[in-house]
Design a protein around this motif. Sequence first.
Motif, PDB file in Angstrom:
ATOM      1  N   UNK A 154      66.269 -16.062 -19.318  1.00 55.04           N
ATOM      2  CA  UNK A 154      65.348 -15.064 -18.708  1.00 55.04           C
ATOM      3  C   UNK A 154      64.645 -15.607 -17.418  1.00 55.04           C
ATOM      4  N   UNK A 156      62.813 -18.003 -16.422  1.00 53.76           N
ATOM      5  CA  UNK A 156      61.531 -18.300 -16.431  1.00 53.76           C
ATOM      6  C   UNK A 156      61.152 -19.276 -15.527  1.00 53.76           C
ATOM      7  N   UNK A 159      58.158 -22.658 -18.058  1.00 51.21           N
ATOM      8  CA  UNK A 159      58.322 -23.580 -19.489  1.00 51.21           C
ATOM      9  C   UNK A 159      59.127 -22.644 -20.203  1.00 51.21           C
ATOM     10  N   UNK A 160      59.566 -23.010 -21.575  1.00 50.24           N
ATOM     11  CA  UNK A 160      60.313 -22.276 -22.339  1.00 50.24           C
ATOM     12  C   UNK A 160      59.698 -21.194 -22.874  1.00 50.24           C
ATOM     13  N   UNK A 161      60.495 -20.067 -23.143  1.00 54.25           N
ATOM     14  CA  UNK A 161      59.911 -19.041 -23.990  1.00 54.25           C
ATOM     15  C   UNK A 161      59.802 -19.383 -25.641  1.00 54.25           C
ATOM     16  N   UNK A 162      59.370 -18.192 -26.385  1.00 55.86           N
ATOM     17  CA  UNK A 162      59.187 -18.664 -27.774  1.00 55.86           C
ATOM     18  C   UNK A 162      60.715 -18.806 -28.514  1.00 55.86           C
ATOM     19  N   UNK A 163      61.747 -18.814 -27.893  1.00 54.00           N
ATOM     20  CA  UNK A 163      62.797 -18.732 -28.807  1.00 54.00           C
ATOM     21  C   UNK A 163      63.714 -19.848 -28.430  1.00 54.00           C
ATOM     22  N   UNK A 164      63.147 -20.996 -28.006  1.00 54.44           N
ATOM     23  CA  UNK A 164      63.891 -22.304 -27.652  1.00 54.44           C
ATOM     24  C   UNK A 164      63.707 -22.968 -28.998  1.00 54.44           C
TER      25      UNK A 164
END
Lengths: 222, 305
Positions: A154, A156, A159-164
């Motif tokens: 994505x 971003x 920091x990582x999205x909620x799908x990491x």
Amino acid sequence: MIVAERKPIQEILSMISGLRKILILGCKGCVTVCSAGSEREVMILATIIRMGRKKKDEPIELVERTLVRQCDPEFIDQLSDSIGQFDAVLSMACGVGVNFLADRYPKTIALPAVNTKFYGVAEEQGVWSERCAGCGDCILNLTGGLCPVARCSKGLFNGPCGGSVNGKCEINPDINCVWQLIYDRLKGLNQLDKLDEILPVKDWGVSSHGGPRKIVREDLKI
Amino acid sequence: MKANSNLERILTSGQFAVTAECGPPKGTLGEVVRRKGESLKFCCDALNVTDNQTAIVRMSSISGCALLKGLGIDPVMQMVVRDRNRIAIQSDILGAVALGIRNMLCLSGDHQKFGNHPSAKGVYDIDSIQLIQIVKRMRDEKKFLNGEDISGEVPLFIGAAANPFADPFEFRVRRLAKKIKAGVDFIQTQAIFDMERFLRWMAMVRDQGLDKKAHILAGIIPIKSVGMARYMAKNVAGITVPKEIVTRMEQAKDAKEEGVKIAIEIIEQIKEIEGVHGVHVMAVAWEDIVPRVVKEAGLMPRPLV
């Protein structure tokens, strides 16, 4: 390097359908390093095309040649004497090479034999992966040297999205979550506080979104 | 008051809030949204309208919110950065405010690969944290991202998501802190099934005093079937469903009843956690069950403020 992959043979055959004399043009730059368009791949492609056309009873005359680079006038201009005899040039260079052929030889059909994929590395023999997106404004000093623009699905910045999950990206378990890698690396470097800063919105105007880019170095011009 | 939405009034008055999710239709019938709104309006303080959730094309969140607003419901407009650049985002925010929308949830969005147009170009001009900053500046300074003035007020109560179940776990609270630093007013979390992990996350949140800086609403998904439990446990990145819950669903005589029971139990536990200010019920394709879950969890009637 620029990493490319040869197009499916059926696509190439349909691209050159009806053409009788073709120059298959390899490149000794990036596509040789990533085994997509070297002298060897030129030879293999020529063999397959000959077989394909013979099967359809439509023989074709192929000339094989490989330039040092297709992205440099010094080398691409070496074709000027002979290019007129071909119905088309099937370039095994990256898209840059095909463009440059088209730029330099307005009357010659220039066709791509490879799909140009990304700027990447050879992870191991036979495996390449993306590292840089050529966005025009490098931020690797802020992200531990690992690029979220090229390597986060994505793109971003904070920091990582909620799908990491377990170090993997949600879109494909074969893809590493670059934000997990950035986190681990900055932790190892004792620089985790870098991640507390909010990275500002990016200027995409210096990327391809700002139109085709050009660099002029007056100090190097002759 | 920043936006004077019903949700903001409930939360700032210190009451335990209930929000729910309303998925708009894959079509043009406003009636679908109105019907969901009517069935949910008395059991929640605000209703989220999803923004092309899981990257499947649906009626827009902004229009769904406008339809709910017409019923006297306080809508939460979800907005993902997947499909809009900074120009479209700011433009839609202006329009949303003009339509009376007062809450907004800032999200990255599910990757387009998961949706029904997997070959779409993802926009991701900005990320969700930068979106929070942009909305806050629009509201507090009446300025666009580029510094130009906005005519009129931009009263929005700003929300964001948090996922205590994604990795790296230690970074999850830091990321929440970043969202708060960016200007978020409320948080709606990913659905909670793994209570042990949520408790650990909340302890870290309280240690940093973050529960005092933003209102945290805990996510609840009532599980409708054994298949759904298994699917979420296995296939949904960022949702953790412990084995006990899958087993309970498998062994139940009536799986739907068990799903309701589990949801209520989770809410009962969440009500006792210090720093959690409400629940957000996401009954995906099972909106009808929400009134019962809310009622049996002892959260009815909803307060009037």
